[in-house]
Design an enzyme around this catalytic site. Structure first.
Site, PDB file in Angstrom:
ATOM      1  CE  LYS A   1      -3.793  -2.530   2.032  1.00  0.00           C
ATOM      2  NZ  LYS A   1      -4.476  -3.022   3.238  1.00  0.00           N
TER       3      LYS A   1
ATOM      4  CD  GLN B   1      -3.471  -4.560   6.429  1.00  0.00           C
ATOM      5  OE1 GLN B   1      -3.311  -3.597   5.683  1.00  0.00           O
ATOM      6  NE2 GLN B   1      -4.138  -5.626   6.058  1.00  0.00           N
TER       7      GLN B   1
ATOM      8  CG  ASP C   1      -9.933  -0.550   4.594  1.00  0.00           C
ATOM      9  OD1 ASP C   1      -9.686  -0.825   3.401  1.00  0.00           O
ATOM     10  OD2 ASP C   1      -9.274  -0.993   5.551  1.00  0.00           O
TER      11      ASP C   1
END
Ligand code: NDP
Length: 286
Positions: free
Chosen positions: A53, A97, A120
């Site tokens: 990422k 994460q 997200d």
């Protein structure tokens, strides 16, 4: 014979578009999209994802900030960091994460992220807004699947779509997105009776289960579009999807491979969501 949908190529196209838009945003408005990725602990797969990422951010011309916290970080300290990132004007997107260590509530942490920075798309505000049709952010994998479908020119209105899997990150959101595009949608799961009878009806079949090659040729209608989200490692180390690719491909009109199908789209859509976050925070519409 099926057309194999090239996720690597489409993801590269999107990443190129995002990069060009980021350059224009910097030139015209002096804004550099910023993504903060928070990693708690040493999970090897998570570390790989975070590195990927960060690399994608650099390639896109974004500001990339990584916060690597030790596995014994207190929940209160993580929540404090999230609050600081919420207030940081140089950061437009925040990604925590997952999975988090057991002593930290993922629900609490996700709910602490400002929904305008929730790239997200997991915050309850965005999950609820997806149901009513106006989310600020859609989770990256389902958004990537919709891009694969639309950029391949596959029409959805009136089509019979079957989603196998009902997780919050893939199955449920992709079902809602297909519904919003006027498909007739059925969601299957581990308690579905006669799965093959349901999947055989599908014009569009999405497999998001996590069981290697469980969708066989007998379960697929002639001419169907098959999107394989699954990522499974066989004992011999080979990476395969949830679909028995070789036999199913014979019957389909379009199919995604594993690897090289849905996978590359997830990071591309994270970049797109971060760019969107920067643009909407700039215009103040969100
Ligand atoms: P989950 O484990 O959260 O969900 C799996 C779903 O499959 C559940 O709803 C489960 O049903 C259902 N299921 C399990 N067994 C069967 C069965 N025999 N018949 C029908 N349904 C079944 O997985 P995720 O949604 O998180 O991920 C699915 C797959 O996609 C995984 O392989 C994952 O690695 C991959 N993935 C890939 C991504 C990418 O970027 N390419 C991103 C995210 C995921 P029930 O609810 O009843 O338990």
């Amino acid at each position: 014979m099926a057309v194999i949908i090239d996720g690597n190529k489409i993801a590269q196209e999107i990443r190129g578009e995002v990069r060009a838009e980021a350059v224009a945003l910097k030139k015209n408005k002096g804004i550099i999209p910023g993504l903060a990725v928070v990693l708690v602990g040493e999970d090897p797969a998570s570390k790989v994802y975070v590195t990927k990422k960060a690399k994608a951010c650099t390639e896109a011309g974004f500001l990339s900030r990584q916060h690597k916290l030790s596995v014994d970080t207190a929940e209160a300290d993580l929540l404090k960091l999230i609050n600081e990132l919420n207030a940081d004007r140089s950061i437009h997107g925040i990604l925590v994460q997952l999975p988090l260590p057991k002593h930290i509530s993922a629900d609490k942490v996700i709910a602490a992220i400002d929904p305008r920075k929730d790239v997200d798309g997991f915050h309850p505000y965005n999950v609820g807004s997806l149901l009513t049709g106006s989310p600020l952010f859609v989770p990256c994998t389902p958004r990537g699947i919709m891009e694969l479908i639309s950029r391949t020119g596959i029409s959805l209105p009136g089509k019979e779509a079957v989603v196998v899997g009902r997780s919050n990150i893939v199955g449920k959101p992709i079902a809602l997105l297909l519904l919003a595009q006027h498909a007739t949608v059925t969601i299957c799961h581990s308690k579905t009776k006669d799965l093959a009878a349901v999947t055989s009806r599908a014009d569009i079949l999405i497999a998001a289960v996590g069981k290697a090659q469980m969708i066989t040729e007998k379960m697929v209608k002639q001419g169907a579009v098959v999107i394989d989200v699954g990522v499974n490692r066989l004992d011999n180390g080979k990476l395969v999807g949830d679909v028995a690719f070789a036999e199913v491909a014979e019957k389909t009109s379009y199919i995604t491979p594993v690897p090289g199908g849905v996978g590359p789209m997830t990071i591309a859509m994270l970049m797109k969501n971060t760019l969107d976050a920067a643009c909407s925070q700039l215009s103040g519409h969100s």
